[in-house]
Design a protein around this motif. Structure first.
Motif, PDB file in Angstrom:
ATOM      1  N   SER A   1      53.559  58.820 -16.228  1.00  0.00           N
ATOM      2  CA  SER A   1      52.065  58.100 -15.893  1.00  0.00           C
ATOM      3  C   SER A   1      51.540  58.149 -17.305  1.00  0.00           C
ATOM      4  O   SER A   1      51.878  58.926 -18.106  1.00  0.00           O
ATOM      5  CB  SER A   1      51.347  58.976 -14.768  1.00  0.00           C
ATOM      6  N   SER A   2      50.408  57.480 -17.158  1.00  0.00           N
ATOM      7  CA  SER A   2      49.513  57.442 -18.468  1.00  0.00           C
ATOM      8  C   SER A   2      48.947  59.154 -18.646  1.00  0.00           C
ATOM      9  O   SER A   2      48.650  59.662 -17.679  1.00  0.00           O
ATOM     10  CB  SER A   2      48.399  56.378 -18.310  1.00  0.00           C
ATOM     11  N   THR A   3      49.014  59.063 -20.117  1.00  0.00           N
ATOM     12  CA  THR A   3      48.443  60.664 -20.350  1.00  0.00           C
ATOM     13  C   THR A   3      46.981  60.757 -20.420  1.00  0.00           C
ATOM     14  O   THR A   3      46.135  59.752 -20.740  1.00  0.00           O
ATOM     15  CB  THR A   3      48.903  60.888 -21.623  1.00  0.00           C
ATOM     16  N   ALA A   4      46.423  61.659 -19.721  1.00  0.00           N
ATOM     17  CA  ALA A   4      45.221  62.172 -19.613  1.00  0.00           C
ATOM     18  C   ALA A   4      45.074  63.449 -20.251  1.00  0.00           C
ATOM     19  O   ALA A   4      45.571  64.338 -19.677  1.00  0.00           O
ATOM     20  CB  ALA A   4      44.455  62.051 -18.254  1.00  0.00           C
ATOM     21  N   GLY A   5      44.138  63.926 -21.079  1.00  0.00           N
ATOM     22  CA  GLY A   5      44.184  65.112 -21.724  1.00  0.00           C
ATOM     23  C   GLY A   5      43.943  66.152 -20.810  1.00  0.00           C
ATOM     24  O   GLY A   5      42.908  65.903 -19.845  1.00  0.00           O
ATOM     25  N   GLY A   6      44.209  67.308 -20.963  1.00  0.00           N
ATOM     26  CA  GLY A   6      43.872  68.615 -20.238  1.00  0.00           C
ATOM     27  C   GLY A   6      42.941  69.436 -20.737  1.00  0.00           C
ATOM     28  O   GLY A   6      42.730  69.403 -21.806  1.00  0.00           O
ATOM     29  N   ALA A   7      42.133  69.942 -19.893  1.00  0.00           N
ATOM     30  CA  ALA A   7      41.017  71.010 -20.486  1.00  0.00           C
ATOM     31  C   ALA A   7      41.593  72.476 -20.419  1.00  0.00           C
ATOM     32  O   ALA A   7      42.325  72.712 -19.455  1.00  0.00           O
ATOM     33  CB  ALA A   7      39.970  71.013 -19.411  1.00  0.00           C
ATOM     34  N   ILE A   8      41.242  73.065 -21.567  1.00  0.00           N
ATOM     35  CA  ILE A   8      41.612  74.264 -21.706  1.00  0.00           C
ATOM     36  C   ILE A   8      40.737  75.549 -21.771  1.00  0.00           C
ATOM     37  O   ILE A   8      39.507  74.968 -22.351  1.00  0.00           O
ATOM     38  CB  ILE A   8      42.484  74.347 -23.011  1.00  0.00           C
ATOM     39  N   GLU A   9      40.620  76.443 -20.883  1.00  0.00           N
ATOM     40  CA  GLU A   9      39.620  77.429 -21.096  1.00  0.00           C
ATOM     41  C   GLU A   9      40.083  79.020 -21.275  1.00  0.00           C
ATOM     42  O   GLU A   9      41.093  79.338 -20.606  1.00  0.00           O
ATOM     43  CB  GLU A   9      38.721  77.544 -19.666  1.00  0.00           C
ATOM     44  N   ILE A  10      39.724  79.561 -22.208  1.00  0.00           N
ATOM     45  CA  ILE A  10      40.081  80.829 -22.883  1.00  0.00           C
ATOM     46  C   ILE A  10      38.658  81.591 -22.584  1.00  0.00           C
ATOM     47  O   ILE A  10      37.583  81.556 -22.997  1.00  0.00           O
ATOM     48  CB  ILE A  10      40.338  80.646 -24.199  1.00  0.00           C
ATOM     49  N   LYS A  11      38.805  82.733 -21.792  1.00  0.00           N
ATOM     50  CA  LYS A  11      37.995  83.707 -21.424  1.00  0.00           C
ATOM     51  C   LYS A  11      38.366  85.202 -22.103  1.00  0.00           C
ATOM     52  O   LYS A  11      39.338  85.778 -21.716  1.00  0.00           O
ATOM     53  CB  LYS A  11      37.719  83.810 -19.929  1.00  0.00           C
ATOM     54  N   ASN A  12      37.669  85.690 -23.192  1.00  0.00           N
ATOM     55  CA  ASN A  12      37.820  87.043 -23.562  1.00  0.00           C
ATOM     56  C   ASN A  12      39.127  87.358 -23.885  1.00  0.00           C
ATOM     57  O   ASN A  12      39.481  88.610 -23.611  1.00  0.00           O
ATOM     58  CB  ASN A  12      37.210  88.118 -22.371  1.00  0.00           C
ATOM     59  N   LEU A  13      39.835  86.537 -24.761  1.00  0.00           N
ATOM     60  CA  LEU A  13      41.192  86.743 -25.151  1.00  0.00           C
ATOM     61  C   LEU A  13      41.309  87.692 -26.200  1.00  0.00           C
ATOM     62  O   LEU A  13      40.561  87.857 -26.912  1.00  0.00           O
ATOM     63  CB  LEU A  13      41.733  85.560 -25.497  1.00  0.00           C
ATOM     64  N   ALA A  14      42.168  88.785 -25.988  1.00  0.00           N
ATOM     65  CA  ALA A  14      42.515  89.878 -27.047  1.00  0.00           C
ATOM     66  C   ALA A  14      43.851  90.004 -27.034  1.00  0.00           C
ATOM     67  O   ALA A  14      44.565  90.060 -26.263  1.00  0.00           O
ATOM     68  CB  ALA A  14      41.442  90.962 -26.571  1.00  0.00           C
ATOM     69  N   LYS A  15      44.225  90.142 -28.388  1.00  0.00           N
ATOM     70  CA  LYS A  15      45.566  90.559 -28.359  1.00  0.00           C
ATOM     71  C   LYS A  15      45.696  91.544 -29.884  1.00  0.00           C
ATOM     72  O   LYS A  15      45.146  91.369 -30.975  1.00  0.00           O
ATOM     73  CB  LYS A  15      46.457  89.151 -29.070  1.00  0.00           C
ATOM     74  N   ARG A  16      46.505  92.606 -29.749  1.00  0.00           N
ATOM     75  CA  ARG A  16      46.414  93.750 -30.820  1.00  0.00           C
ATOM     76  C   ARG A  16      48.025  93.641 -31.214  1.00  0.00           C
ATOM     77  O   ARG A  16      49.016  93.312 -30.313  1.00  0.00           O
ATOM     78  CB  ARG A  16      46.198  95.083 -30.315  1.00  0.00           C
ATOM     79  N   TYR A  17      48.185  93.843 -32.564  1.00  0.00           N
ATOM     80  CA  TYR A  17      49.641  94.343 -32.921  1.00  0.00           C
ATOM     81  C   TYR A  17      49.219  95.717 -33.564  1.00  0.00           C
ATOM     82  O   TYR A  17      48.968  95.674 -34.713  1.00  0.00           O
ATOM     83  CB  TYR A  17      49.907  93.149 -34.070  1.00  0.00           C
ATOM     84  N   GLY A  18      49.725  96.645 -32.784  1.00  0.00           N
ATOM     85  CA  GLY A  18      49.331  98.191 -33.300  1.00  0.00           C
ATOM     86  C   GLY A  18      47.876  98.284 -33.473  1.00  0.00           C
ATOM     87  O   GLY A  18      47.147  98.127 -32.202  1.00  0.00           O
ATOM     88  N   SER A  19      47.396  98.519 -34.383  1.00  0.00           N
ATOM     89  CA  SER A  19      46.086  98.920 -34.479  1.00  0.00           C
ATOM     90  C   SER A  19      45.269  97.646 -34.950  1.00  0.00           C
ATOM     91  O   SER A  19      44.070  97.622 -34.964  1.00  0.00           O
ATOM     92  CB  SER A  19      45.898 100.237 -35.656  1.00  0.00           C
ATOM     93  N   VAL A  20      45.960  96.638 -35.347  1.00  0.00           N
ATOM     94  CA  VAL A  20      45.348  95.373 -35.716  1.00  0.00           C
ATOM     95  C   VAL A  20      44.806  94.541 -34.481  1.00  0.00           C
ATOM     96  O   VAL A  20      45.643  94.221 -33.773  1.00  0.00           O
ATOM     97  CB  VAL A  20      46.197  94.820 -36.858  1.00  0.00           C
ATOM     98  N   ARG A  21      43.419  94.253 -34.579  1.00  0.00           N
ATOM     99  CA  ARG A  21      43.248  93.358 -33.541  1.00  0.00           C
ATOM    100  C   ARG A  21      43.187  91.848 -33.900  1.00  0.00           C
ATOM    101  O   ARG A  21      42.246  91.242 -34.504  1.00  0.00           O
ATOM    102  CB  ARG A  21      41.664  93.659 -33.166  1.00  0.00           C
ATOM    103  N   ALA A  22      44.188  91.262 -33.720  1.00  0.00           N
ATOM    104  CA  ALA A  22      44.752  89.840 -34.114  1.00  0.00           C
ATOM    105  C   ALA A  22      43.578  88.625 -33.503  1.00  0.00           C
ATOM    106  O   ALA A  22      43.080  88.046 -34.155  1.00  0.00           O
ATOM    107  CB  ALA A  22      45.804  89.473 -34.098  1.00  0.00           C
TER     108      ALA A  22
ATOM    109  N   MET B   1      49.593  80.537 -30.100  1.00  0.00           N
ATOM    110  CA  MET B   1      50.783  80.908 -29.482  1.00  0.00           C
ATOM    111  C   MET B   1      50.380  81.453 -28.061  1.00  0.00           C
ATOM    112  O   MET B   1      51.494  81.569 -27.266  1.00  0.00           O
ATOM    113  CB  MET B   1      51.367  82.019 -30.400  1.00  0.00           C
ATOM    114  N   SER B   2      49.376  81.886 -27.820  1.00  0.00           N
ATOM    115  CA  SER B   2      49.220  82.438 -26.451  1.00  0.00           C
ATOM    116  C   SER B   2      48.914  81.274 -25.605  1.00  0.00           C
ATOM    117  O   SER B   2      49.385  81.381 -24.392  1.00  0.00           O
ATOM    118  CB  SER B   2      47.606  83.339 -26.631  1.00  0.00           C
ATOM    119  N   ILE B   3      48.169  80.193 -26.001  1.00  0.00           N
ATOM    120  CA  ILE B   3      48.121  78.998 -25.260  1.00  0.00           C
ATOM    121  C   ILE B   3      49.392  78.477 -24.946  1.00  0.00           C
ATOM    122  O   ILE B   3      49.800  77.947 -23.742  1.00  0.00           O
ATOM    123  CB  ILE B   3      47.250  78.046 -25.888  1.00  0.00           C
TER     124      ILE B   3
END
Length: 383
Positions: free
Chosen positions: A13-34, A63-65
């Motif tokens: 079917s024809s493409t219609a763009g999707g909506a993305i919503e990110i809320k309060n996303l957090a990612k750490r690598y050890g002590s680093v808050r990426a 990469m999280s998305i």
């Protein structure tokens, strides 16, 4: 690379763009808050660029998305569907990486059709869709060639065709043009923008190249230390940066110490280094908490500065340290009486007749100067 939602079949079917919503996303690598408490909404059919220096968190967000990284907290939804911990192959996304990752032993057509083959699409249909995708990226007639027979730009188009072959609603791109030379890179910027507009697809594009982001994106999110510093349209980012970090990161900017003399109903009067008289700054040029008799930082774009008579009382007196020819412009580097160095980028090189050691005056439109208070610091959390 493509990721299709279950059941595994192509969406014709024809493409219609999707909506993305990110809320309060957090990612750490050890002590680093990426990624540090990031929230944003990408509108359907929007082209959003994530821009920032290395280590700012832009790729971790992408990469999280995509589902290749799982966040420590927060949520991600696409068209209202929570995909935070959903496997990548169930998110109905297309992705183009920095490296094209084409199979060298497969033809261009088979490279594009490979994802459809793995998803059980019948041969005749997947070949039809592959040819259709190649036509979309202007590679008609290239299906029988091998990747080694293509230029870098053509390989990038094949990667794009493979990502859009089943018409996903969201296309993720991780610095896809960084391996191309300048001319080809600029050509592909326009090509990707044309493609996105034609398909109506939502694009999230990671880059460290500010010119690329400003050229291609509807909006740009500036990131630093895992936080969004400003999310805005390119024109607003360039003309109205909300922090000193954004002002310094986007384009060229002169910074100089200023003292706020007094506050006015529509702005303020500030004393510039070496200036004979206080300069008026309109309210829209004041950022943060501006206090009378307080210290602040002034910001000026080099292209907004013009040369004047050094005895002009409305100009800053300076001595030219250097003049650098740049083709369509000349960069004049001048030093104020307090030692502050300002750069003026002047159009029409044939009319610039100053040299090192000359005394000049520096002027600019009243709306050009922005003044940042102490709380409009180098980096702030997103509001």
């Amino acid at each position: 690379m493509v990721f299709a939602a279950s059941p595994l079949h192509a969406d014709t079917s024809s493409t219609a763009g999707g909506a993305i919503e990110i809320k309060n996303l957090a990612k750490r690598y050890g002590s680093v808050r990426a990624v540090d408490d990031v929230s944003l909404v990408v509108r359907p059919g929007e082209f959003l660029a994530l821009l920032g220096p290395s280590g700012s968190g832009k790729t971790s967000i992408l990469m999280s998305i995509a589902g290749f990284e799982l966040p420590d907290s927060g949520s991600i939804s696409i068209d209202g569907r929570d995909v935070t911990y959903l496997p990548a192959n169930q998110r109905n996304l297309g992705m183009v990486f920095q490296k094209y990752t084409l199979f060298p032993h497969l033809s261009v057509r088979d490279n594009v059709a490979f994802g459809l083959k793995m998803r059980g699409v019948a041969k005749a249909e997947r070949l039809r869709l592959a040819e259709q995708a190649l036509a979309t990226v202007r590679l008609e007639g290239y299906g029988d060639r091998m990747p080694a027979q293509l230029s870098g730009g053509q390989q990038q188009r094949v990667a794009l065709a493979r990502a859009i072959v089943y018409r996903p609603k969201v296309l993720l791109m991780d610095e896809p043009l960084s391996a191309l030379d300048k001319n080809l890179r600029e050509e592909m910027q326009l090509e990707i923008k044309r493609l996105q507009s034609q398909l109506g697809i939502t694009v999230v594009f990671v880059t460290h190249d500010q010119g690329e982001a400003l050229t291609m994106a509807d909006r740009v999110a500036i990131l630093s230390q895992g936080r969004i510093q400003q999310l805005d349209e390119p024109k607003a980012l360039y003309e109205r940066p909300r922090t000193r970090f954004v002002a310094g990161f986007i384009g060229e900017t002169n910074f100089m110490p200023v003292e706020v003399q007094s506050l006015l109903p529509g702005g303020a009067l500030v004393q510039l280094p070496g200036g004979a008289n206080p300069t008026e700054v309109r309210a829209e040029g004041l950022v943060g908490n501006i206090v009378a008799r307080g210290d602040a930082v002034g910001a000026l774009r080099p292209e907004q500065i013009t040369l004047a008579d050094p005895d002009d009382p409305a100009a800053l007196r300076a001595v030219v340290n250097g003049v650098i020819y740049g083709g369509s412009t000349v960069l004049c580097v001048a030093q104020l009486t307090d030692g502050t160095e300002l750069r003026a980028r002047l159009p029409d090189p044939s009319r610039v007749n100053v040299m090192a050691g000359d005394c000049v005056g520096l002027r600019w439109p009243v709306e050009a100067l922005r003044v940042y208070g102490a709380d409009a610091g180098a980096e702030v959390a997103a509001s």
